[in-house]
Design a protein around this motif. Structure first.
Motif, short mmCIF file in Angstrom:
data_model
loop_
_atom_site.label_atom_id
_atom_site.label_comp_id
_atom_site.label_asym_id
_atom_site.label_seq_id
_atom_site.Cartn_x
_atom_site.Cartn_y
_atom_site.Cartn_z
N LEU A 192 0.83 -1.21 0.00
CA LEU A 192 0.00 0.00 0.00
C LEU A 192 0.87 1.26 0.00
O LEU A 192 0.97 1.96 -0.99
CB LEU A 192 -0.93 -0.02 1.23
CG LEU A 192 -1.93 -1.19 1.27
CD1 LEU A 192 -2.69 -1.18 2.59
CD2 LEU A 192 -2.87 -1.12 0.09
N GLN A 193 1.50 1.54 1.12
CA GLN A 193 2.38 2.70 1.26
C GLN A 193 3.74 2.23 1.75
O GLN A 193 3.86 1.16 2.36
CB GLN A 193 1.78 3.72 2.23
CG GLN A 193 0.47 4.33 1.79
CD GLN A 193 0.60 5.21 0.55
OE1 GLN A 193 1.63 5.85 0.37
NE2 GLN A 193 -0.43 5.22 -0.29
N ALA A 194 4.75 3.05 1.50
CA ALA A 194 6.12 2.66 1.85
C ALA A 194 6.27 2.44 3.35
O ALA A 194 6.92 1.48 3.78
CB ALA A 194 7.10 3.73 1.36
N LYS A 195 5.66 3.30 4.17
CA LYS A 195 5.80 3.19 5.62
C LYS A 195 5.17 1.91 6.14
O LYS A 195 5.76 1.20 6.97
CB LYS A 195 5.17 4.40 6.32
CG LYS A 195 5.94 5.69 6.14
CD LYS A 195 5.27 6.83 6.90
CE LYS A 195 6.06 8.13 6.73
NZ LYS A 195 5.40 9.26 7.45
N GLN A 196 3.96 1.60 5.66
CA GLN A 196 3.29 0.37 6.09
C GLN A 196 4.07 -0.86 5.63
O GLN A 196 4.20 -1.84 6.37
CB GLN A 196 1.86 0.32 5.53
CG GLN A 196 0.90 1.31 6.17
CD GLN A 196 0.86 2.63 5.43
OE1 GLN A 196 1.86 3.08 4.87
NE2 GLN A 196 -0.30 3.27 5.43
N THR A 197 4.59 -0.81 4.40
CA THR A 197 5.37 -1.94 3.89
C THR A 197 6.64 -2.14 4.70
O THR A 197 7.00 -3.27 5.03
CB THR A 197 5.72 -1.71 2.40
OG1 THR A 197 4.51 -1.59 1.65
CG2 THR A 197 6.55 -2.87 1.85
N PHE A 198 7.31 -1.03 5.04
CA PHE A 198 8.52 -1.13 5.86
C PHE A 198 8.21 -1.77 7.21
O PHE A 198 8.93 -2.67 7.67
CB PHE A 198 9.14 0.25 6.08
CG PHE A 198 10.29 0.25 7.05
CD1 PHE A 198 11.56 -0.09 6.63
CD2 PHE A 198 10.09 0.55 8.39
CE1 PHE A 198 12.63 -0.11 7.52
CE2 PHE A 198 11.14 0.52 9.30
CZ PHE A 198 12.42 0.19 8.86
N PHE A 199 7.13 -1.31 7.84
CA PHE A 199 6.78 -1.85 9.16
C PHE A 199 6.45 -3.33 9.08
O PHE A 199 6.93 -4.14 9.89
CB PHE A 199 5.59 -1.08 9.75
CG PHE A 199 5.10 -1.63 11.05
CD1 PHE A 199 5.80 -1.40 12.23
CD2 PHE A 199 3.95 -2.41 11.11
CE1 PHE A 199 5.36 -1.93 13.44
CE2 PHE A 199 3.50 -2.94 12.31
CZ PHE A 199 4.22 -2.70 13.48
N CYS A 200 5.61 -3.71 8.09
CA CYS A 200 5.21 -5.12 7.95
C CYS A 200 6.42 -6.01 7.68
O CYS A 200 6.56 -7.09 8.28
CB CYS A 200 4.19 -5.27 6.84
SG CYS A 200 2.58 -4.54 7.21
N GLN A 201 7.31 -5.56 6.81
CA GLN A 201 8.47 -6.39 6.49
C GLN A 201 9.48 -6.39 7.63
O GLN A 201 10.19 -7.39 7.82
CB GLN A 201 9.12 -5.90 5.19
CG GLN A 201 8.23 -6.07 3.99
CD GLN A 201 8.98 -6.43 2.73
OE1 GLN A 201 10.18 -6.66 2.73
NE2 GLN A 201 8.26 -6.51 1.62
N PHE A 202 9.53 -5.32 8.40
CA PHE A 202 10.42 -5.30 9.57
C PHE A 202 9.96 -6.36 10.58
O PHE A 202 10.78 -7.12 11.12
CB PHE A 202 10.42 -3.91 10.23
CG PHE A 202 11.42 -3.77 11.35
CD1 PHE A 202 12.70 -3.36 11.09
CD2 PHE A 202 11.05 -4.06 12.66
CE1 PHE A 202 13.64 -3.23 12.12
CE2 PHE A 202 11.98 -3.95 13.69
CZ PHE A 202 13.26 -3.53 13.42
N VAL A 203 8.65 -6.41 10.84
CA VAL A 203 8.12 -7.42 11.76
C VAL A 203 8.32 -8.82 11.19
O VAL A 203 8.73 -9.75 11.91
CB VAL A 203 6.62 -7.17 12.04
CG1 VAL A 203 6.04 -8.27 12.93
CG2 VAL A 203 6.43 -5.81 12.70
N PHE A 204 8.07 -8.98 9.89
CA PHE A 204 8.24 -10.28 9.24
C PHE A 204 9.69 -10.77 9.35
O PHE A 204 9.95 -11.90 9.77
CB PHE A 204 7.83 -10.17 7.77
CG PHE A 204 8.27 -11.34 6.92
CD1 PHE A 204 7.59 -12.54 6.95
CD2 PHE A 204 9.38 -11.23 6.08
CE1 PHE A 204 7.99 -13.61 6.19
CE2 PHE A 204 9.79 -12.29 5.31
CZ PHE A 204 9.10 -13.49 5.36
N HIS A 205 10.64 -9.93 8.99
CA HIS A 205 12.06 -10.33 9.02
C HIS A 205 12.55 -10.50 10.47
O HIS A 205 13.45 -11.30 10.71
CB HIS A 205 12.92 -9.32 8.29
CG HIS A 205 12.79 -9.38 6.80
ND1 HIS A 205 13.14 -10.49 6.07
CD2 HIS A 205 12.33 -8.47 5.89
CE1 HIS A 205 12.92 -10.26 4.78
NE2 HIS A 205 12.42 -9.06 4.65
N THR A 206 11.95 -9.76 11.41
CA THR A 206 12.32 -9.95 12.81
C THR A 206 11.97 -11.36 13.27
O THR A 206 12.77 -12.04 13.91
CB THR A 206 11.61 -8.92 13.70
OG1 THR A 206 12.02 -7.60 13.33
CG2 THR A 206 11.95 -9.14 15.17
#
Length: 319
Positions: free
Chosen positions: A104-118
């Motif tokens: 959707l948006q860069a910020k939401q994508t960054f947050f989702c992928q940060f949690v995923f990769h964590t």
């Protein structure tokens, strides 16, 4: 050699055997077993004295091994935290993958992928090879430090295409197709492999233990560590690259054929496809390489060559 590795050697010779075993090991109901029950099972297996030279016929013994495989680290003999056991991987990863795929948006994508990769990095850290020996500094602290850097980098790379598209108002249909349909799959696959390689880098920097067929440790090998990390990174790239690519491709054809009449129906189809592909690809990716890895004696370091006459040596590949 640990009972888990002996089991994989006896029962996981072929891809099909490993696939069927992983399908059983990934059963979420195994997460409901208590720590006391897991310890009793491990004690039973260790005291049974089984060599596992032949496939197991006893269902009770096989269930005991499945519980051990799903809950206990073969190198440390410690119970893995429940959220990071193999049966928990799919239930936890699925919503994270779906959220990361929304684009959707860069910020939401960054947050989702940060949690995923964590989560996936924590899973890698707790399920990697546990035989690395480092005296100069706390090994786990170094892995956590490396992991945080890798997680941040991977999340930034995942959000970068959307950031550029929004920053420079690139809204053409071709740009939308490339950024939202084509790029996410290879980026997520590559970044998943990257985080595995970074967090498990001590394995090929310092080496892992290799054993003969009787389970006797004959040395520590950097080449075996490199092989273990490469195989795990490749399997992780295949898992998440395919999980992003196939649903996006199939959804595109569903949208073009107008099978889904409304955006809500299309979103439901996409979620169903992601769930199906991830559930199917997880045992496939884990089965790509033997869990009890094999490496030829001639491929190892000179000091190991001189310490054994075995033609093949074994190691724990990790997950």
């Amino acid at each position: 050699m640990d009972a888990n590795l002996r089991f994989w050697r006896a029962e996981g010779q072929s891809f099909f055997q490993r696939f069927l075993l992983w399908a059983d090991v990934l059963d979420p109901l195994l997460l409901l077993k208590s720590s006391d029950e897991i310890r009793r099972t491990r004690l039973l297996l260790q005291n049974s004295g089984k060599t596992l030279s032949e496939p197991i016929q006893n269902d009770q013994t096989k269930r005991a091994f499945l519980l051990s495989l799903s809950s206990v680290h073969p190198d440390t003999d410690k119970i893995i935290p429940v959220l990071f056991r193999p049966p928990a991987f799919l239930p936890i990863c699925l919503p994270l993958v779906i959220a990361s795929s929304l684009q959707l948006q860069a910020k939401q994508t960054f947050f989702c992928q940060f949690v995923f990769h964590t989560y996936t990095t924590g899973f890698t850290l707790l399920n990697g090879n546990g035989t690395v020996k480092v005296e100069e500094y706390p090994l786990q602290q170094k892995q956590i430090f490396y992991g945080l850097g890798a997680i941040s980098y991977a999340a930034c790379i995942g959000a970068l295409p959307l950031l550029f598209m929004n920053r420079y108002t690139l809204k053409s249909s071709v740009t939308q197709l490339v950024v939202k349909k084509l790029l996410p799959a290879p980026l997520l696959g590559l970044m998943s492999a990257f985080t595995v390689a970074v967090v498990r880098s001590p394995e090929f920097e310092n080496g892992i233990e290799v054993m003969d067929r009787n389970g006797k440790v004959v040395g520590v090998s950097q080449k075996a560590g490199e092989k273990a990390v490469k195989e795990t990174a490749l399997s992780r790239a295949v898992l998440f690259g395919t999980t992003f690519f196939l649903p996006a491709l199939l959804t595109y054809f569903v949208e073009r054929a107008k099978f889904a009449k409304t955006p809500r129906a299309l979103a439901s189809v996409r979620m169903f496809m992601i769930t199906s592909v991830l559930a199917g690809m997880l045992p496939v990716s884990l089965s790509m390489f033997p869990q009890c890895g094999e490496i030829k004696r001639t491929d190892l370091e000179p000091e190991i060559l001189s310490s054994t006459e075995e033609t093949e040596l074994f190691y724990n590949r990790g997950i």
